[in-house]
Write a protein that holds these residues in place. Sequence first.
Motif, PDB file in Angstrom:
ATOM      1  N   LEU A 100      -1.438   0.410   3.962  1.00 37.71           N
ATOM      2  CA  LEU A 100      -0.648   1.228   3.037  1.00 37.71           C
ATOM      3  C   LEU A 100       0.361   2.067   3.821  1.00 37.71           C
ATOM      4  O   LEU A 100       0.112   2.418   4.984  1.00 37.71           O
ATOM      5  N   PRO A 101       1.486   2.411   3.187  1.00 37.94           N
ATOM      6  CA  PRO A 101       2.469   3.251   3.894  1.00 37.94           C
ATOM      7  C   PRO A 101       1.873   4.634   4.179  1.00 37.94           C
ATOM      8  O   PRO A 101       1.137   5.162   3.348  1.00 37.94           O
ATOM      9  N   VAL A 102       2.184   5.165   5.346  1.00 41.25           N
ATOM     10  CA  VAL A 102       1.711   6.522   5.696  1.00 41.25           C
ATOM     11  C   VAL A 102       2.848   7.262   6.385  1.00 41.25           C
ATOM     12  O   VAL A 102       3.875   6.670   6.756  1.00 41.25           O
ATOM     13  N   GLN A 103       2.624   8.551   6.591  1.00 41.87           N
ATOM     14  CA  GLN A 103       3.664   9.386   7.200  1.00 41.87           C
ATOM     15  C   GLN A 103       3.268   9.915   8.566  1.00 41.87           C
ATOM     16  O   GLN A 103       4.087  10.508   9.254  1.00 41.87           O
ATOM     17  N   GLN A 104       2.022   9.747   8.956  1.00 41.41           N
ATOM     18  CA  GLN A 104       1.590  10.381  10.205  1.00 41.41           C
ATOM     19  C   GLN A 104       0.525   9.532  10.890  1.00 41.41           C
ATOM     20  O   GLN A 104      -0.087   8.670  10.253  1.00 41.41           O
ATOM     21  N   PRO A 105       0.290   9.780  12.180  1.00 41.58           N
ATOM     22  CA  PRO A 105      -0.735   9.011  12.896  1.00 41.58           C
ATOM     23  C   PRO A 105      -2.111   9.215  12.276  1.00 41.58           C
ATOM     24  O   PRO A 105      -2.340  10.184  11.555  1.00 41.58           O
TER      25      PRO A 105
ATOM     26  N   ILE B 264       3.329  -8.488   8.572  1.00 38.09           N
ATOM     27  CA  ILE B 264       2.862  -8.580   7.195  1.00 38.09           C
ATOM     28  C   ILE B 264       3.826  -9.450   6.397  1.00 38.09           C
ATOM     29  O   ILE B 264       5.046  -9.409   6.639  1.00 38.09           O
ATOM     30  N   HIS B 265       3.290 -10.246   5.492  1.00 38.57           N
ATOM     31  CA  HIS B 265       4.132 -11.135   4.678  1.00 38.57           C
ATOM     32  C   HIS B 265       4.968 -10.305   3.694  1.00 38.57           C
ATOM     33  O   HIS B 265       4.502  -9.277   3.194  1.00 38.57           O
ATOM     34  N   PRO B 266       6.195 -10.757   3.379  1.00 30.35           N
ATOM     35  CA  PRO B 266       7.055  -9.987   2.469  1.00 30.35           C
ATOM     36  C   PRO B 266       6.395  -9.681   1.127  1.00 30.35           C
ATOM     37  O   PRO B 266       6.606  -8.594   0.574  1.00 30.35           O
ATOM     38  N   VAL B 267       5.588 -10.591   0.612  1.00 29.97           N
ATOM     39  CA  VAL B 267       4.959 -10.345  -0.694  1.00 29.97           C
ATOM     40  C   VAL B 267       3.964  -9.184  -0.589  1.00 29.97           C
ATOM     41  O   VAL B 267       3.964  -8.269  -1.421  1.00 29.97           O
ATOM     42  N   ASP B 268       3.136  -9.216   0.458  1.00 28.43           N
ATOM     43  CA  ASP B 268       2.172  -8.116   0.641  1.00 28.43           C
ATOM     44  C   ASP B 268       2.901  -6.801   0.914  1.00 28.43           C
ATOM     45  O   ASP B 268       2.455  -5.736   0.481  1.00 28.43           O
TER      46      ASP B 268
ATOM     47  N   VAL C 276       2.648   2.215   8.803  1.00 23.52           N
ATOM     48  CA  VAL C 276       1.616   1.810   7.849  1.00 23.52           C
ATOM     49  C   VAL C 276       0.237   2.136   8.417  1.00 23.52           C
ATOM     50  O   VAL C 276      -0.007   2.013   9.620  1.00 23.52           O
ATOM     51  N   GLY C 277      -0.645   2.560   7.536  1.00 23.11           N
ATOM     52  CA  GLY C 277      -2.026   2.799   7.936  1.00 23.11           C
ATOM     53  C   GLY C 277      -2.827   1.530   7.716  1.00 23.11           C
ATOM     54  O   GLY C 277      -2.666   0.854   6.697  1.00 23.11           O
ATOM     55  N   ILE C 278      -3.644   1.184   8.698  1.00 26.16           N
ATOM     56  CA  ILE C 278      -4.495  -0.005   8.579  1.00 26.16           C
ATOM     57  C   ILE C 278      -5.932   0.492   8.652  1.00 26.16           C
ATOM     58  O   ILE C 278      -6.331   1.071   9.662  1.00 26.16           O
TER      59      ILE C 278
ATOM     60  N   ASP D 233       4.411  -5.547  -2.420  1.00 26.96           N
ATOM     61  CA  ASP D 233       3.346  -5.006  -3.276  1.00 26.96           C
ATOM     62  C   ASP D 233       3.012  -3.569  -2.913  1.00 26.96           C
ATOM     63  O   ASP D 233       2.567  -2.790  -3.753  1.00 26.96           O
ATOM     64  N   ARG D 234       3.179  -3.247  -1.648  1.00 24.58           N
ATOM     65  CA  ARG D 234       2.764  -1.930  -1.160  1.00 24.58           C
ATOM     66  C   ARG D 234       3.949  -1.011  -0.881  1.00 24.58           C
ATOM     67  O   ARG D 234       3.772   0.073  -0.322  1.00 24.58           O
ATOM     68  N   GLY D 235       5.129  -1.473  -1.183  1.00 25.92           N
ATOM     69  CA  GLY D 235       6.316  -0.647  -0.928  1.00 25.92           C
ATOM     70  C   GLY D 235       6.594  -0.449   0.548  1.00 25.92           C
ATOM     71  O   GLY D 235       7.048   0.602   0.989  1.00 25.92           O
ATOM     72  N   ILE D 236       6.275  -1.478   1.342  1.00 23.70           N
ATOM     73  CA  ILE D 236       6.460  -1.365   2.799  1.00 23.70           C
ATOM     74  C   ILE D 236       7.735  -2.096   3.198  1.00 23.70           C
ATOM     75  O   ILE D 236       7.947  -3.248   2.804  1.00 23.70           O
TER      76      ILE D 236
END
Length: 986
Positions: A950-955, A874-878, A890-892, A881-884
């Motif tokens: 988006l950031p996630v915590q679990q599978p 993922i690009h640094p800007v994206d 991350v969830g896709i 933006d998402r706090g990643i």
Amino acid sequence: MDPITALPRITASGCGSGQCNCASQQPRPLSDSMPLQEVDFGTPLRHADTDVTLEIDGVAVTVPAGTSVMRAALESGVNVPKLCATDSLEPFGSCRLCLVEIEGRRGYPASCTTPVEAGMKVRTQSDKLQSLRRNVMELYISDHPLDCLTCGANGNCELQDMAGVTGLREVRYGYSGENHLDASKDESNPYFTYDPSKCIVCNRCVRACEETQGTFALTISGRGFGSRVSAGEDQAFMDSECVSCGACVEACPTATLQEKSLIQLGQPTKAVVTTCAYCGVGCSFKAEVKGSQVVRMVPYKDGQANEGHACVKGRFAWGYATHPDRITKPMIRKSIDDPWQEVSWETAIAYAASEFRRIQDNYGRDSIGGITSSRCTNEETYLVQKLVRAAFGNNNVDTCARVCHSPTGYGLKQTIGESAGTQTFASVAKADVIVVIGANPTDGHPVFGSRMKRRIREGAKLIVVDPRRIDIVDGPHIKAAYHLQLRPGTNVALVNALAHVIVTEGLLDQAFIDARCDSRAFDQWRDFVALPENAPEATESVTGVPAELVRGAARLYAAADNGAIYYGLGVTEHAQGSTTVMGIANLAMATGNVGREGVGINPLRGQNNVQGSCDMGSFPHELPGYRHISDSITRALFEDAWQVTLQPEPGLRIPNMFDAAAHGSFKGLYVQGEDIVQSDPNTHHVAHALSSMECIVVQDIFLNETAKYAHVFLPGSSFLEKDGTFTNAERRISRVRRVMPPLAGYADWEVTVLLSNALGYPMQYSHPSQIMDEIARLTPTFAGVSFDRIDQLGSIQWPCNAQAPDGTPIMHVDSFVRGKGRFMITKFFASQEKVTPKYPLLLTTGRILSQYNVGAQTRRTENVRWHDEDRLEIHPVDAEDRGIREGDWVGIASRAGDTVLRARVTERMQPGVVYTTFHFPESGANVITTDSSDWATNCPEYKVTAVQVLPVQQPSDWQRAYSRFNQTQLELLRNRQAAADSLTGK
Ligand code: SF4
Ligand code: SF4
Ligand code: SF4
Ligand code: FES
């Protein structure tokens, strides 16, 4: 009389005396095993318009101008001692062992760096030369551990050989002076060691990394006595830029760089030449074995696709073939919730056949089908489609090319008349401008990538069309003239914009078009691409590529003496994949870049035998040789040969099979060597389809993801266990030769024969060569192909027939296969996969060097040391933006499903685009990809999926469900012996 012409004469193509081993220019007929060591001519073969005749040790020899004295000597049967020279590398002249005397010249020139001259008189042996050479060896040996008896290279060491050749008997300097004997080993690479105590600083490894591989990972650090080979900046190999291709290991004349397998197992006793079973480059290897145990795989110098080079997969990642996960006993079960029961081959085959017949009785002839494998041989693939058409009685056969290069077949057939690439790999050496579209050669086709990089270092210009900044855009001594970093899904718009510039700026090759192409189709195409909507300025907002870059790239390609286009799955795996292929063919025809070396339209095929599986009639609408099933004359030919009536309508494609299964009309499937659950898009749909079937027969070497839904498991055989042929991306048919017996008792082709016989359709072959003979009888492009002919020529590029008995390296030379080349209108339609507020990013997928496709083989090797999980780039800007952050989970999510991966934040990506590989089943990359597909061929649109990240915590839910299903299936597999016992107890 010229004294030289009066002498016995020898030419570079061999003297015919049979007394030397120098016939290097002729393909060497191959038998099943060949000498372990090949002749090393010391310096590369030169090609020149003029020949030069000189005299070496009193014998006249004629060689091409530019040949070294060393090579000329060996051509005349005289082996000059050498250490720093080898015929895969340019001469370096550092060891001074190859000194000779040349009449009229002072001193003792190095024969490796001295080119031949007409009339030259050379002496390779004299007391003085012997003494000089011995002195050199003394110096080397005084700083060398004398542990020959326990050294892994013992018996195959050039230093040892040279000590013998020079008559070294003592070392006057003793061994007590300053030396490197305590230098510590670098064992970091899983496949080879670096032991600096044995290094003679000959530089061969450094040159191999530069010239052959093009990675520039090695240098000689330090000076004088302190000089040593160093990876990166004095790093361990694994921490450096090294990609573990093994070229340095192959080049090393000592045991300094050496395969760990060789050290562990000792020297091999014989070698068998075979073909790599990974990618479509189709590298030849010498499988060096002891009995039936592989000691190492050495890239074969006479291999016409690879010329002695390899990548980390073919060179080192072959251990999967004997991995403990191999299943070597047939298994059956009623339901996928039952444990597997180990049974005899007879029981398994009889059960599979009876299930297929039961299903056909209950649901009709068309309720079953088969999937051929691009990993298997031509002969095996041919038999599976024959079984479907003749024994199942329908045309429900398809192959994994459906999901990769089926648009190539369609697009090239429409435009130039043949569904295959136009060139040899070697042709790239004549290209002046190279266009790479949607391909990543250094990762996906590494040995060809090295060839391409070499040509670029020599001065060819490079244009890369890719959403990512792939390695070849800006690497060591390589920089693309243009990187057109387009948005995924806009290939057609970009190709049209390139064509627009060529047409409107008068860059067409009108003479070629007039002579070779259909004028009406051309006129229509020219008018179409000239429309303002196709101008780079108009397409800029669609593709994201600045107009001036498109104009510059188009001018560069069109102005090239030789412009070559190479493309990959980044072209085909789109809703308009076939359209882009046709657009590429349009570009090549418009600029006259077809029909000679250095040009062409070159699909970089994915799997080792994807070209062959298509050639062999794996598609539901085509018999072998791409002849439509509706053609009654062709059908009659096969009906006569096979003694069966064939159905005239095309059968189901893979996605149609899944749909029909989900609707209840398709109930049985025979899958040979293919993992559709992991490799096909929209995993939920595939899993649902397979769960709806009553009998799935999987033939594979491991319990792959598809086998977890199977009812019959027939153990497959690896490429080391069978005879046959693979056809690579250049249409090159190469032999696969058996190195060890099949672990399960049968090669894959034998299993298909057993199944067919059990179904009541007899197949009688005792060797795969008979299958190839049948293919040749029934397929005009293969008419001249046989195992014997391949053995004679080394390999054959089809078409091979009466007009081209040695095959066809370059196609469409004087005219196109279809007669006149046909320009096709390529209107751009935006993908249905559009970014929306809900799914604001585009996901595209690809491969990485160390892993291969679904990873079933490479995950079972040390290659996991380079890549042990799929990550989301993922690009640094994206990301910001998402706090990643780097490494975050991350969830896709897409409209098809969602999964979770760890993030890799990288400027390789452009903003708005994310990327992942798909080598690990638990990643679920294909849970996200949708069922959108190419309009002409149904090839899935893997390269464009609208997603949110988006950031996630679990599978994800799917990953948790997959984990449970996987555990259950592995448990059912582990319990198979107990099940067999209970069966016996009954
Ligand atoms: S293995 Fe290949 S990339 Fe690595 S140092 Fe050797 S030649 Fe270079
Ligand atoms: S590692 Fe081998 S190839 Fe490299 S310089 Fe040393 S001896 Fe020569
Ligand atoms: S480039 Fe392809 S064919 Fe060659 S060794 Fe690597 S994986 Fe095998
Ligand atoms: S082989 Fe010629 S200088 Fe080393």
